[in-house]
Design a protein around this motif. Sequence first.
Motif, PDB file in Angstrom:
ATOM      1  N   ASN A 184       8.919   2.153   4.867  1.00 43.29           N
ATOM      2  CA  ASN A 184       8.183   2.641   3.517  1.00 43.29           C
ATOM      3  C   ASN A 184       6.877   3.615   3.966  1.00 43.29           C
ATOM      4  N   ASP A 196      -3.478   6.268  -1.785  1.00 42.58           N
ATOM      5  CA  ASP A 196      -3.650   6.227  -3.299  1.00 42.58           C
ATOM      6  C   ASP A 196      -3.782   7.785  -4.004  1.00 42.58           C
ATOM      7  N   CYS A 246       7.175   7.043  -6.080  1.00 42.47           N
ATOM      8  CA  CYS A 246       7.279   5.874  -6.988  1.00 42.47           C
ATOM      9  C   CYS A 246       8.410   5.032  -7.005  1.00 42.47           C
ATOM     10  N   LEU A 250       7.154   3.357  -2.855  1.00 40.66           N
ATOM     11  CA  LEU A 250       6.271   2.538  -3.794  1.00 40.66           C
ATOM     12  C   LEU A 250       6.784   1.861  -4.799  1.00 40.66           C
ATOM     13  N   ARG A 251       8.237   1.560  -4.703  1.00 39.95           N
ATOM     14  CA  ARG A 251       8.898   0.819  -5.985  1.00 39.95           C
ATOM     15  C   ARG A 251       8.145  -0.527  -6.027  1.00 39.95           C
ATOM     16  N   GLN A 253       5.331  -1.311  -6.849  1.00 42.31           N
ATOM     17  CA  GLN A 253       3.575  -1.331  -6.416  1.00 42.31           C
ATOM     18  C   GLN A 253       2.907  -1.128  -7.692  1.00 42.31           C
ATOM     19  N   TRP A 255       3.068   1.614  -9.710  1.00 34.39           N
ATOM     20  CA  TRP A 255       2.877   3.067 -10.077  1.00 34.39           C
ATOM     21  C   TRP A 255       3.722   3.626 -11.352  1.00 34.39           C
TER      22      TRP A 255
END
Length: 272
Positions: A184, A196, A246, A250-251, A253, A255
């Motif tokens: 990731n 971020d 996202c 970053l799934r 997380q 967002w």
Amino acid sequence: MASSCSSEWRVRAGRLRERWERLQEGRGGGDAALLKAFTALQRLEAACAESADHPSCLGLYSQALLDITYFEENCLVDEEFPGDDSLQKVRELIEMLSEPESLAGGDHQQNVVLDVEVEECLQWRRGALLYMYCHTVGERERWQLRDPGAFHQCLQDGVQYLLKMLHTRNPVQLDDKVSFQDVNTAALLEKGIFSDVHMLALMYCGEMCYWALRYCRDAEPPSPHTGDPHFKDIGEKVLDTYVGACEGPLRGQGWSTQNAKKILQYLKDEAV
């Protein structure tokens, strides 16, 4: 040459010290940002006293400048950009945050390059400040803008600063010589997303493109401006990257893509 350069830095450090003292005497007593700025100022003044070289003074000056203006930006944001002179205050801060780049590219015997993290921060701070100004004023005026021309110019400048921030570092090219145990992380770096803040910059940039197309379509900038951003194309690209990150690396997380997808649909439906 060294003496002249040292004298110039002492003058700049003195101006920063005077600005810091005005803020401290006003409403900044004990503020953490100003305390941090004071430490940066002390290091800069010590370097000037020792006639340090231009790159060293530039790095210390940039840090002190970032810390002092951070306090001022927070005051404007917390107070929701009050008064008719708020845009002038924003422009003054942006001018200050542009100075290190000018000094780095000035007429010096040695090639001076700002640290990449400092460069990113300078671009981010200018773009984010314009984003917060446009968001606050737009909501306050219910997007019935009193000065659409000036607003449009803010959006243009803000998008350009954020794009420069996003392109300060090149994406990591993954090959046999570069590998990561965390797939990731590798996927994010390959997209040029290093933190971020880069994710926020993508979203902010997309929103500003949307505001320009929806609320400022007929606005004429107050002065000729070259290199205007193509809001539709830029907005689609940055938001596609944002949504992809996202829903991919970053799934789960935290967002959200809800607003990004709404804006994307609007942009994709727009005629060229």
